[in-house]
Design an enzyme around this catalytic site. Structure first.
Site, mmCIF file in Angstrom:
data_model
loop_
_atom_site.group_PDB
_atom_site.id
_atom_site.type_symbol
_atom_site.label_atom_id
_atom_site.label_comp_id
_atom_site.label_asym_id
_atom_site.label_seq_id
_atom_site.Cartn_x
_atom_site.Cartn_y
_atom_site.Cartn_z
ATOM 1 N N SER A 91 58.982 51.601 41.167
ATOM 2 C CA SER A 91 57.843 50.790 41.592
ATOM 3 C C SER A 91 58.362 49.726 42.548
ATOM 4 C CB SER A 91 57.135 50.191 40.390
ATOM 5 O OG SER A 91 58.040 49.395 39.693
ATOM 6 N N GLU A 123 53.759 48.823 56.272
ATOM 7 C CA GLU A 123 52.660 49.779 56.111
ATOM 8 C C GLU A 123 51.673 49.238 55.089
ATOM 9 O OE1 GLU A 123 55.003 53.182 55.107
ATOM 10 O OE2 GLU A 123 55.419 52.471 53.101
ATOM 11 N N LYS A 125 49.532 49.079 51.486
ATOM 12 C CA LYS A 125 49.708 49.411 50.080
ATOM 13 C C LYS A 125 48.399 50.014 49.589
ATOM 14 C CE LYS A 125 51.653 47.856 45.735
ATOM 15 N NZ LYS A 125 50.772 48.668 44.900
ATOM 16 N N LYS A 324 51.014 41.386 48.105
ATOM 17 C CA LYS A 324 49.677 41.699 47.603
ATOM 18 C C LYS A 324 48.616 40.756 48.181
ATOM 19 C CE LYS A 324 49.339 43.722 43.832
ATOM 20 N NZ LYS A 324 49.708 44.675 42.784
ATOM 21 N N CYS A 418 7.169 33.154 36.594
ATOM 22 C CA CYS A 418 8.173 32.644 37.527
ATOM 23 C C CYS A 418 8.823 31.387 36.946
ATOM 24 C CB CYS A 418 7.503 32.321 38.860
ATOM 25 S SG CYS A 418 8.612 31.485 40.021
ATOM 26 N N CYS A 421 7.610 28.268 39.353
ATOM 27 C CA CYS A 421 6.235 27.769 39.459
ATOM 28 C C CYS A 421 5.333 28.241 38.331
ATOM 29 C CB CYS A 421 5.634 28.172 40.808
ATOM 30 S SG CYS A 421 5.271 29.931 40.932
ATOM 31 N N CYS A 436 7.366 37.038 42.237
ATOM 32 C CA CYS A 436 6.521 35.938 41.801
ATOM 33 C C CYS A 436 5.241 36.007 42.622
ATOM 34 C CB CYS A 436 7.239 34.612 42.054
ATOM 35 S SG CYS A 436 6.117 33.197 42.108
HETATM 36 S S1 IVH Z 1 56.826 52.814 48.044
HETATM 37 C C1 IVH Z 1 60.598 52.878 45.899
HETATM 38 N N1 IVH Z 1 54.813 52.488 49.678
HETATM 39 O O1 IVH Z 1 52.547 51.081 44.819
HETATM 40 C C2 IVH Z 1 59.276 52.550 46.445
HETATM 41 N N2 IVH Z 1 54.374 52.513 47.340
HETATM 42 O O2 IVH Z 1 53.806 49.130 43.081
HETATM 43 C C3 IVH Z 1 58.182 53.244 45.766
HETATM 44 N N3 IVH Z 1 52.000 52.304 46.770
HETATM 45 O O3 IVH Z 1 53.896 53.376 42.538
HETATM 46 C C4 IVH Z 1 56.865 53.105 46.318
HETATM 47 N N4 IVH Z 1 51.257 52.208 48.835
HETATM 48 O O4 IVH Z 1 51.754 54.031 43.817
HETATM 49 C C5 IVH Z 1 55.208 52.585 48.393
HETATM 50 N N5 IVH Z 1 53.099 52.298 51.233
HETATM 51 C C6 IVH Z 1 53.509 52.367 49.967
HETATM 52 C C7 IVH Z 1 52.598 52.318 48.895
HETATM 53 C C8 IVH Z 1 53.074 52.375 47.592
HETATM 54 C C9 IVH Z 1 50.924 52.213 47.565
HETATM 55 C C10 IVH Z 1 51.969 52.274 45.298
HETATM 56 C C11 IVH Z 1 52.722 53.386 44.621
HETATM 57 C C12 IVH Z 1 53.758 52.728 43.757
HETATM 58 C C13 IVH Z 1 53.198 51.362 43.605
HETATM 59 C C14 IVH Z 1 54.305 50.386 43.375
#
Ligand code: IVH
Length: 680
Positions: A91, A123, A125, A324, A418, A421, A436
């Site tokens: 993650s 990129e 998320k 985020k 109402c 009023c 009303c």
């Molecule tokens: S990279 C080692 N890139 O975010 C890196 N994750 O919080 C692994 N996610 O489980 C993930 N957009 O489901 C990566 N452009 C992006 C992403 C992304 C969404 C999600 C993904 C991951 C989670 C991690």
């Protein structure tokens, strides 16, 4: 034997056509899902698809696992099997504030002993579910969810139904094995359509696109997944055998795109923390216009060798960070449900909430839209609920959390009188909205609403007369109608709470200034039901002057563009009320004026019949100014691009409308070209 047999020739022809059809279908799917620029209408795609199906059923020996027809049709599973990931699915560490990003960049530079700025791949998320796609010799053989990162669920049959995911990689030299990682998600429009279908079928709706995507992928029967319009974007790699690892993250994604795998189009390589923060701001502004939901942006050290040097901490890479956005959804408790009375008397149930921060703003009220909506969502007082606030829209209650419903949760009861009023609340059978029946004469809420509308920017544009001021003026019975506004004096105004002499003078000046207006604004300001800005403009253009409009019969009203029986009826009802006629007379007597034109029912202006769409920021003109110029030349300004659009006027940061125009071949103008066209 000399030459092939007759049946052999037929089968050979069939094979050739099958190959051609598969190649065509793959090319069109690629154009749609990877390049984001469709090449043929859906119906034509479907026709090709059916032809392939027919040929394959006549010649079953020609069916292959990677044929586009073989996405759907696997028998339902008893349960998902487990898949152990060859390379764990990690993650990301999260950052929220600018300082977190600066600290991340510092950690990276310290880790690399780098004195120069580091290049980062940035990129989106995506807010969906992480998936691993295993391709062997270029063929999709297995798909698995992330699970706990070490082991996930085998969802291959479901993943195969997703048209955005190629069953075969587009290359003659595929790697022996590659794990392509990315996110499965649902577009907002597909989510809305899915929920509409669920509602119509009396089924439970999904709270958001992510839940809908997850629910769709967790189906044991892939026929259900196939109906769910899921999408996929790749952003990472697991195991790779039989090919060199691309030298950077950007190169990896470029390679995926070549292989026919969709990747994020909003990506960039930037330098240093300042580059990261600029990307975050840029995407933050585009966020609500994106067709899918994102919960942030992701930064990755671009260079693959540097990534390796940095390595991992716990279960996240040191080389990457998720930045985020503030959440657009939050959970809280419904403390009560009140009703609000709008300017047309519409009664809207509003949930009173325990204060909660949503997307960085504290929310204490959220709309429940109408009575049916409260029943459908089954929201009760005492419930824990999910509240959503996206972009500029009013916060709304999305759903309640069944597990947290208290035993004494109380249902909402629509009041019969109402709350402002005391007049009876009526709900016509064919309408979703209860109203009303007091009208503005009896109901202060309607008076206030009507006055707020009258002074609003797109109506009479009277600055400085905010909601609180109007509330005070109505509550103290200083004013009742818009005409009373023009009788206000300095003394009366300055007596109000929080009103300095200076601001009172400003209000009076704004009132004076508003007297010179346009007929369209005046008509709109009257607040006739169903008469929005566009209809007001159409009426003004059609009749040229107010007297002609006042005298118009229902038949004559129906001759106006965009006016149907409901609107015509509403206008006649409004004008049949002597109080309204008197109000109009008083406003004119107060000095409100405009330039009347001759009716231009048949007048042909240079841009008559032409439709324009404005998008992005123009270098000098505001949107309103550009629209006014277009309308003065007889053109119409529409909100969305279609085949009927004649011109799209694009400024900087133009988004999907520009793309749509390019796709449909609509003429695109910049500001200079627009001005030229209007001057010609
Ligand atoms: S990279 C080692 N890139 O975010 C890196 N994750 O919080 C692994 N996610 O489980 C993930 N957009 O489901 C990566 N452009 C992006 C992403 C992304 C969404 C999600 C993904 C991951 C989670 C991690």
């Amino acid at each position: 034997m000399t030459g092939p047999s007759v049946t052999g020739a037929v089968a050979g022809d069939a094979q050739a056509r099958v190959n051609a059809l598969r190649a065509l279908l793959e090319r069109h799917a690629h154009a749609y899902y990877v390049l984001d620029s469709p090449t043929i209408p859906d119906a034509d795609y479907d026709a090709l698809f059916r032809e392939l199906e027919a040929l394959e059923s006549a010649h079953p020996e020609l069916i292959t696992a990677t044929s586009p027809t073989q996405r759907v049709g696997a028998p339902p599973l008893p349960a998902f099997t487990q898949v152990r990931h060859s390379v764990p699915m990690l993650s990301l560490a999260n950052g929220f504030a600018d300082e977190d990003i600066v600290a991340f960049d510092r950690r990276v530079r310290d880790g690399l002993s780098a004195s120069d700025e580091v290049a980062y791949a940035t990129e989106l998320k995506f807010d969906g579910l992480a998936i691993n796609l295993r391709y062997e010799a270029g063929v999709l053989v297995e798909a698995a969810t992330r699970g706990d990162g070490a082991t996930g669920e085998n969802v291959t049959t479901n993943i195969r139904t997703i048209r955005a995911i190629p069953l075969r990689l587009q290359t003659a030299q595929p790697p022996a094995v590659i794990d392509i990682r990315g996110e499965v998600l649902m577009y907002k429009a597909d989510f809305a359509r899915l929920n509409a279908r669920q509602r119509a079928a009396g089924l439970k709706e999904f709270a958001n696109p992510r839940n809908a995507a997850a629910g769709s992928l967790r189906q044991l029967d892939s026929a259900i997944t196939a109906q769910r319009s899921l999408r996929f974007f790749a952003y990472g790699v697991g195991l790779l055998e039989g090919a060199a690892m691309p030298p950077s993250h950007a190169a990896l994604l470029d390679w995926y795109r070549q292989l026919g795998v969709p990747v994020c189009e909003h990506r960039k390589v930037v330098a240093g923390a300042s580059g990261l923060l600029a990307f975050y701001r840029e995407i933050g502004e585009k966020r609500s216009a994106l067709p899918y939901e994102i919960d942030g942006v992701v930064y990755k050290v671009n260079d693959a060798t540097l990534q390796q040097q940095l390595g991992f901490v716990a279960r996240a890479p040191r080389y990457a960070l998720a930045h985020k956005f503030p959440a657009e959804e939050a959970s809280t408790v419904v403390q009560g449900i009140d009703v609000q009375v709008g300017r047309t008397g519409a009664i809207t149930p509003v949930a009173r909430l325990a204060p909660v921060s949503v997307g960085g703003v504290t929310v204490t009220n959220a709309t429940l839209h109408n009575e049916d909506e409260v029943r459908r969502k089954d929201i009760r007082i005492g419930d824990s609920v999910i509240v959503r606030r996206a972009g500029d829209v009013i916060p709304e209650v999305v759903s309640f959390v069944p597990e947290l419903r208290p035993l004494d949760a109380r249902e909402f009861v629509m009041p019969t009188a109402c709350p402002v009023c005391g007049s009876t609340i009526l709900r016509l059978e064919e309408e979703a909205i209860a109203r009303c029946s007091g009208g503005w004469l009896k109901c202060a809420a309607q008076r206030k609403g009507g006055l707020q509308h009258f002074v609003s920017r797109r109506a009479m544009d009277i600055e400085g007369l905010g909601e609180q001021l109007i509330d005070q003026l109505v509550d103290r019975k200083v004013i009742n109608t818009p005409a009373d506004l023009y009788r206000l004096g300095l003394v009366g105004l300055a007596e109000l709470d929080r009103m300095a002499d200076r601001s009172a003078q400003n209000v009076l000046a704004a009132l004076e200034k508003s007297k010179a207006t346009t007929l369209a604004r005046f008509i709109y300001a009257l607040g006739i039901r169903h008469v929005g800005e566009a209809t007001a403009k159409a009426l003004a253009a059609h009749f040229g002057g107010l007297d002609a409009l006042l005298a118009a019969s229902e038949e004559q009203l129906l001759e106006v563009d965009d006016v149907g029986p409901v609107v015509a009826g509403a206008i006649r009802t409004f004008l049949a009320d002597p109080l309204n006629v008197e109000l109009i007379a008083q406003l004119r007597a107060a000095g409100i004026h405009w330039t009347e034109t001759t009716a231009r029912v048949n007048a042909v202006l240079p841009q008559s019949g032409k439709t324009f769409v404005l998008t992005g920021t123009l270098p000098t003109l505001t949107r309103e100014a550009a629209a006014a110029l277009i309308e003065a030349a007889g053109g119409k300004v529409a909100g969305s691009v279609s085949r009927k659009t004649n011109y799209v006027v694009a400024g900087s940061d133009a988004g999907s409308k520009l793309a749509k125009a390019e796709e449909l071949g609509v003429a695109i103008l910049d500001e200079a070209a627009l001005l030229q066209l209007l001057n010609d």
